[in-house]
Design a protein around this motif. Sequence first.
Motif, PDB file in Angstrom:
ATOM      1  N   THR A  68       1.007  -1.254   0.095  1.00 17.56           N
ATOM      2  CA  THR A  68      -0.011  -0.088  -0.153  1.00 17.56           C
ATOM      3  C   THR A  68       0.874   1.274  -0.031  1.00 17.56           C
ATOM      4  OG1 THR A  68      -0.109  -0.033   2.581  1.00 17.56           O
ATOM      5  CG2 THR A  68      -1.952  -1.004   1.209  1.00 17.56           C
ATOM      6  N   ILE A  69       1.478   1.633   1.235  1.00  7.80           N
ATOM      7  CA  ILE A  69       2.077   2.847   1.184  1.00  7.80           C
ATOM      8  C   ILE A  69       3.319   2.933   0.710  1.00  7.80           C
ATOM      9  CG2 ILE A  69       2.978   4.683   3.044  1.00  7.80           C
ATOM     10  CD1 ILE A  69       0.616   3.886   4.721  1.00  7.80           C
ATOM     11  N   LEU A  70       4.417   1.866   0.865  1.00  5.68           N
ATOM     12  CA  LEU A  70       5.639   1.815   0.491  1.00  5.68           C
ATOM     13  C   LEU A  70       5.427   1.497  -1.090  1.00  5.68           C
ATOM     14  CD1 LEU A  70       7.445  -0.512   2.749  1.00  5.68           C
ATOM     15  CD2 LEU A  70       7.489   2.055   2.591  1.00  5.68           C
ATOM     16  N   ARG A  71       4.459   1.002  -1.729  1.00  7.83           N
ATOM     17  CA  ARG A  71       4.397   0.986  -3.230  1.00  7.83           C
ATOM     18  C   ARG A  71       4.108   2.062  -3.889  1.00  7.83           C
ATOM     19  NH1 ARG A  71       0.387  -3.699  -6.196  1.00  7.83           N
ATOM     20  NH2 ARG A  71       1.048  -2.958  -8.443  1.00  7.83           N
ATOM     21  N   ALA A  77       5.893   9.197  -9.137  1.00 10.36           N
ATOM     22  CA  ALA A  77       6.792  10.150 -10.251  1.00 10.36           C
ATOM     23  C   ALA A  77       7.274  11.458  -9.614  1.00 10.36           C
ATOM     24  CB  ALA A  77       6.461  10.407 -11.489  1.00 10.36           C
ATOM     25  N   TRP A  78       6.582  12.060  -8.725  1.00 12.38           N
ATOM     26  CA  TRP A  78       6.709  13.200  -8.253  1.00 12.38           C
ATOM     27  C   TRP A  78       7.536  13.063  -7.010  1.00 12.38           C
ATOM     28  CZ3 TRP A  78       2.164  11.455 -10.032  1.00 12.38           C
ATOM     29  CH2 TRP A  78       1.641  12.144 -10.964  1.00 12.38           C
ATOM     30  N   PHE A 176       7.635  17.936  -8.123  1.00 12.46           N
ATOM     31  CA  PHE A 176       7.523  17.826  -9.537  1.00 12.46           C
ATOM     32  C   PHE A 176       8.442  16.548  -9.793  1.00 12.46           C
ATOM     33  CE2 PHE A 176      10.953  20.295  -8.372  1.00 12.46           C
ATOM     34  CZ  PHE A 176      12.013  19.734  -9.297  1.00 12.46           C
ATOM     35  N   ASP A 177       8.213  16.227 -11.205  1.00  9.29           N
ATOM     36  CA  ASP A 177       8.884  15.121 -11.599  1.00  9.29           C
ATOM     37  C   ASP A 177      10.174  15.632 -12.316  1.00  9.29           C
ATOM     38  OD1 ASP A 177       9.761  12.838 -12.929  1.00  9.29           O
ATOM     39  OD2 ASP A 177       8.056  12.671 -14.575  1.00  9.29           O
ATOM     40  N   PRO A 178      11.142  15.059 -11.723  1.00  9.05           N
ATOM     41  CA  PRO A 178      12.523  15.557 -12.418  1.00  9.05           C
ATOM     42  C   PRO A 178      12.954  15.081 -13.706  1.00  9.05           C
ATOM     43  CG  PRO A 178      13.060  13.757 -10.932  1.00  9.05           C
ATOM     44  CD  PRO A 178      11.565  14.276 -10.656  1.00  9.05           C
ATOM     45  N   SER A 179      12.289  13.968 -14.244  1.00  6.44           N
ATOM     46  CA  SER A 179      12.594  13.525 -15.487  1.00  6.44           C
ATOM     47  C   SER A 179      11.617  14.406 -16.597  1.00  6.44           C
ATOM     48  CB  SER A 179      12.415  11.956 -15.659  1.00  6.44           C
ATOM     49  OG  SER A 179      10.806  11.783 -15.285  1.00  6.44           O
ATOM     50  N   THR A 184       2.102  17.682 -15.069  1.00  3.95           N
ATOM     51  CA  THR A 184       1.810  18.433 -13.795  1.00  3.95           C
ATOM     52  C   THR A 184       2.719  18.326 -12.594  1.00  3.95           C
ATOM     53  OG1 THR A 184       0.687  16.357 -13.307  1.00  3.95           O
ATOM     54  CG2 THR A 184      -0.810  17.666 -14.643  1.00  3.95           C
ATOM     55  N   VAL A 185       2.343  19.180 -11.692  1.00  6.02           N
ATOM     56  CA  VAL A 185       3.028  18.878 -10.294  1.00  6.02           C
ATOM     57  C   VAL A 185       1.928  19.063  -9.206  1.00  6.02           C
ATOM     58  CG1 VAL A 185       4.986  20.403 -11.171  1.00  6.02           C
ATOM     59  CG2 VAL A 185       2.954  21.533 -10.190  1.00  6.02           C
ATOM     60  N   LEU A 186       2.579  18.348  -8.055  1.00  3.84           N
ATOM     61  CA  LEU A 186       1.469  18.129  -6.917  1.00  3.84           C
ATOM     62  C   LEU A 186       1.594  19.062  -5.682  1.00  3.84           C
ATOM     63  CD1 LEU A 186       1.744  14.445  -6.850  1.00  3.84           C
ATOM     64  CD2 LEU A 186       0.145  16.051  -8.196  1.00  3.84           C
ATOM     65  N   LEU A 187       0.746  19.721  -5.152  1.00  6.18           N
ATOM     66  CA  LEU A 187       0.885  20.416  -3.900  1.00  6.18           C
ATOM     67  C   LEU A 187       1.380  19.795  -2.765  1.00  6.18           C
ATOM     68  CD1 LEU A 187       0.638  23.241  -2.588  1.00  6.18           C
ATOM     69  CD2 LEU A 187      -1.928  22.584  -2.229  1.00  6.18           C
ATOM     70  N   THR A 188       0.756  18.394  -2.585  1.00  5.99           N
ATOM     71  CA  THR A 188       1.077  17.524  -1.451  1.00  5.99           C
ATOM     72  C   THR A 188       1.230  16.190  -2.131  1.00  5.99           C
ATOM     73  OG1 THR A 188      -1.076  17.276  -0.881  1.00  5.99           O
ATOM     74  CG2 THR A 188       0.052  19.286   0.321  1.00  5.99           C
ATOM     75  N   ARG A 189       1.923  15.229  -1.282  1.00  8.63           N
ATOM     76  CA  ARG A 189       1.992  13.928  -1.670  1.00  8.63           C
ATOM     77  C   ARG A 189       1.309  13.036  -0.769  1.00  8.63           C
ATOM     78  NH1 ARG A 189       8.044  11.724  -2.945  1.00  8.63           N
ATOM     79  NH2 ARG A 189       6.512   9.936  -3.530  1.00  8.63           N
ATOM     80  N   LEU A 190       0.553  11.938  -0.973  1.00  9.43           N
ATOM     81  CA  LEU A 190      -0.136  11.221  -0.332  1.00  9.43           C
ATOM     82  C   LEU A 190       0.738  10.468   0.884  1.00  9.43           C
ATOM     83  CD1 LEU A 190      -2.681   9.397  -2.711  1.00  9.43           C
ATOM     84  CD2 LEU A 190      -3.211  11.234  -0.725  1.00  9.43           C
ATOM     85  N   TYR A 191       1.738  10.133   0.444  1.00  8.83           N
ATOM     86  CA  TYR A 191       2.818   9.512   1.293  1.00  8.83           C
ATOM     87  C   TYR A 191       4.149  10.090   0.789  1.00  8.83           C
ATOM     88  CZ  TYR A 191      -1.207   6.176   1.192  1.00  8.83           C
ATOM     89  OH  TYR A 191      -2.457   5.548   0.927  1.00  8.83           O
ATOM     90  N   ASP A 192       4.717  10.723   1.760  1.00 13.23           N
ATOM     91  CA  ASP A 192       6.057  11.216   1.590  1.00 13.23           C
ATOM     92  C   ASP A 192       6.976  10.500   2.510  1.00 13.23           C
ATOM     93  OD1 ASP A 192       5.000  12.331   4.106  1.00 13.23           O
ATOM     94  OD2 ASP A 192       5.343  14.396   3.459  1.00 13.23           O
ATOM     95  N   HIS A 193       8.067  11.363   2.487  1.00  9.76           N
ATOM     96  CA  HIS A 193       9.246  10.140   3.527  1.00  9.76           C
ATOM     97  C   HIS A 193       8.593  10.106   4.936  1.00  9.76           C
ATOM     98  CE1 HIS A 193      10.475  14.422   3.398  1.00  9.76           C
ATOM     99  NE2 HIS A 193      10.961  14.337   4.572  1.00  9.76           N
TER     100      HIS A 193
END
Length: 235
Positions: A68-71, A77-78, A176-179, A184-193
Amino acid sequence: MFFVARATNTASGVGNERRSIYRKFREVDILDKKKTVTALKPGEDRAILLGLGMIFSSVMMYFVLGITILRSYAESAWTEEGVCVVLNSTVTADMNCSYNCGSDCWRVSKYPCLQVYVNVNNTGRISRLSHNEETQDASSECFYVPSCQKDSAQMHTMIMNISERLKAKQQVPCYFDPSEQQDTVLLTRLYDHIVVFHSLLWPSCMFIGGVLIIVMVKLTQYLSRLCEQIVKIRM
């Protein structure tokens, strides 16, 4: 001779009596040790089962988190964090959504589609801003997809408040996606570090606790056997 023989018999009787008393104390001591070992063994078995249960539970939690989370964290990509300058934040159209009004009942409502364009890290790269991965998957045009409600006016007010806050901030942190494969870019990520760290913290603590319980029980058993061997050698 009579007195010598009597003294000898008396000394022999005292020695036999002392040996008999020592044997009784020795038997009582051995019996107490056997009772103690018998009483400790079920407790040790329960402690080992507890440790194994904790390890098994933590492994299952690792498995669930892994799919779930780790996957989601690994496949996102962001990955790069930057600063986005808000260039434009406008409502373009009304989008249809459906809400549950009862058993086998669905009705249609509308929410405004807010489009936000930003400049990523002042590089001149203009991209559309999306709230998170779920919003990106649900709508390729709108910044935010609210939970569908019967009151469309309430959803409109919420979207307009978001638009005003973005205009007021002007600069917001984004991912953002470095590649540059994702436009698009994201304001927040669902699962960050940080989310990943807190998710792995409790199963890791449970795993370490289970291992420590088993190690302590095994160490106690080893020290107990070592003490018995030392006592036998001294005897």
